[in-house]
Design a protein around this motif. Structure first.
Motif, mmCIF file in Angstrom:
data_model
loop_
_atom_site.group_PDB
_atom_site.id
_atom_site.type_symbol
_atom_site.label_atom_id
_atom_site.label_comp_id
_atom_site.label_asym_id
_atom_site.label_seq_id
_atom_site.Cartn_x
_atom_site.Cartn_y
_atom_site.Cartn_z
ATOM 1 N N PRO A 6 -9.892 -4.569 8.470
ATOM 2 C CA PRO A 6 -9.284 -3.766 7.394
ATOM 3 C C PRO A 6 -7.847 -4.221 7.169
ATOM 4 C CG PRO A 6 -9.615 -2.428 9.378
ATOM 5 C CD PRO A 6 -10.150 -3.796 9.684
ATOM 6 N N LEU A 7 -7.405 -4.146 5.933
ATOM 7 C CA LEU A 7 -6.059 -4.615 5.581
ATOM 8 C C LEU A 7 -5.259 -3.473 4.956
ATOM 9 C CD1 LEU A 7 -3.944 -6.882 4.973
ATOM 10 C CD2 LEU A 7 -5.089 -7.123 2.750
ATOM 11 N N THR A 8 -4.080 -3.189 5.539
ATOM 12 C CA THR A 8 -3.146 -2.222 4.953
ATOM 13 C C THR A 8 -1.960 -3.017 4.442
ATOM 14 O OG1 THR A 8 -3.792 -0.560 6.589
ATOM 15 C CG2 THR A 8 -1.696 -0.206 5.455
ATOM 16 N N THR A 9 -1.684 -2.913 3.147
ATOM 17 C CA THR A 9 -0.597 -3.734 2.613
ATOM 18 C C THR A 9 0.008 -3.100 1.370
ATOM 19 O OG1 THR A 9 0.003 -6.018 2.187
ATOM 20 C CG2 THR A 9 -2.041 -5.276 1.192
ATOM 21 N N HIS A 10 0.964 -3.798 0.764
ATOM 22 C CA HIS A 10 1.543 -3.386 -0.525
ATOM 23 C C HIS A 10 1.574 -4.611 -1.445
ATOM 24 C CE1 HIS A 10 3.474 -0.332 1.909
ATOM 25 N NE2 HIS A 10 4.729 -0.481 1.522
ATOM 26 N N ALA A 11 1.550 -4.336 -2.751
ATOM 27 C CA ALA A 11 2.022 -5.311 -3.744
ATOM 28 C C ALA A 11 3.409 -4.833 -4.152
ATOM 29 C CB ALA A 11 1.091 -5.332 -4.951
ATOM 30 N N PHE A 12 4.436 -5.617 -3.816
ATOM 31 C CA PHE A 12 5.810 -5.257 -4.195
ATOM 32 C C PHE A 12 6.106 -5.785 -5.598
ATOM 33 C CE2 PHE A 12 6.134 -5.186 0.436
ATOM 34 C CZ PHE A 12 6.897 -4.048 0.652
ATOM 35 N N VAL A 13 6.848 -5.010 -6.381
ATOM 36 C CA VAL A 13 7.242 -5.461 -7.714
ATOM 37 C C VAL A 13 8.381 -6.475 -7.555
ATOM 38 C CG1 VAL A 13 8.141 -4.750 -9.971
ATOM 39 C CG2 VAL A 13 6.593 -3.217 -8.692
ATOM 40 N N ALA A 14 8.094 -7.752 -7.844
ATOM 41 C CA ALA A 14 9.121 -8.795 -7.672
ATOM 42 C C ALA A 14 10.341 -8.437 -8.514
ATOM 43 C CB ALA A 14 8.548 -10.138 -8.113
#
Ligand code: BEZ
Ligand code: FE
Length: 282
Positions: free
Chosen positions: A223-231
């Protein structure tokens, strides 16, 4: 054994001798050794130790169904990121903190649904693949984000409907996912509790750069816990919880692609963030 500063650590370690679970014994022994070493080095006064106990008590008392002050404490001390990075998948998309706002279940939503409406609209899309590059069909993708004002639904129960900014999506048979939302804002982590006092006492700001949270799960993969950060978001270089990884910066860019717009049910030009995800097999 008579108590003395020199024998205290051994006495406590010895008291764990009969712990049936070896891992519990290892964790408690290591914790004891490090805490005793901290006390020997920093030599807290009784008043300081009482203040520490009061701080931890207040941290527990600040927790409710929808508020997790202990996770916040672990976050601002960089411990959440250490534990996540050491335990998260070592190949594929990098992991980052869970944070304290995954406190309600995300509503199940169909691909393409709108999860948040007030603000600058955008489409988020991508493909879930294995680290070998093969599509991972039907991965479960749990999303949560704050609104354009920087608040999660659980922080504003009188303003935002429950489930705003949240969605549990199922990628299609090719591993592709897409949904519509608003560009999230950077925001301060909650500062009205003990963790806020800690930040204030240390002259630290409470801000996190704008991001969308993801938990991605599929049979046969970690399982993957992550974010997409707004560049380009403010605070990308000074996240209050140390969670930015350069590989997770995503352009939320204007797209003129009419065909893509039609696929996503919007009209060009539209703001588009593409975030592909690579999962590591077990
Ligand atoms: C979050 O991104 O939701 C978050 C993470 C750590 C602390 C506070 C908030
Ligand atoms: Fe967040």
């Amino acid at each position: 054994m008579d108590f003395s500063v020199d024998t205290a650590t051994d006495a406590v370690l010895e008291s764990f001798r009969d712990t049936p679970d070896p891992r519990v014994r290892e964790l408690l022994s290591s914790l004891t050794e490090h805490l005793h070493a901290f006390v020997r080095e920093a030599r807290p006064s009784l008043e300081e130790w009482n203040a520490a106990i009061e701080f931890l008590t207040a941290t527990g008392q600040a927790c409710t169904e929808t508020r997790q002050e202990f996770i916040l404490l672990s976050d601002v001390l960089g411990i959440s990121m250490l534990v996540e990075t050491m335990n998260g998948q070592q190949q594929g998309t990098e992991s980052t903190v869970l944070g304290p706002f995954h406190v309600t279940e995300s509503p199940e939503r169909a691909l393409g649904e709108v999860i948040s409406e007030a603000g600058e609209p955008c489409v988020v899309s991508g493909q879930v693949r294995s680290t070998a590059g093969d599509p991972v069909p039907h991965a479960a993708i749990d999303i949560w984000q704050c609104n354009a004002d920087g608040f999660y639904d659980v922080q504003q129960p009188d303003v935002q409907p429950a489930g705003n900014g949240r969605g549990l999506f199922r990628a299609d048979s090719d591993g592709r996912y897409w949904f519509r939302t608003v560009v999230p804002s950077h925001y301060p982590i909650p500062t009205d509790g003990p963790v806020g006092r800690l930040l204030h006492a240390t002259n630290r700001h409470p801000y996190r750069p704008a991001h969308i949270h993801f938990i991605v799960r599929a049979d046969g993969y970690e399982p993957l816990t992550t974010h997409a950060f707004v560049a380009g978001s403010p605070y990308v270089d000074s996240d209050a919880v140390f969670a930015v990884k350069q590989s997770l910066l995503v352009d939320f860019a204007e797209s003129d692609d009419d065909a893509a717009a039609a696929d996503f049910g919007v009209t060009a030009p539209f703001t588009h963030a593409q975030f592909d995800i690579a999962l590591q097999p077990h």
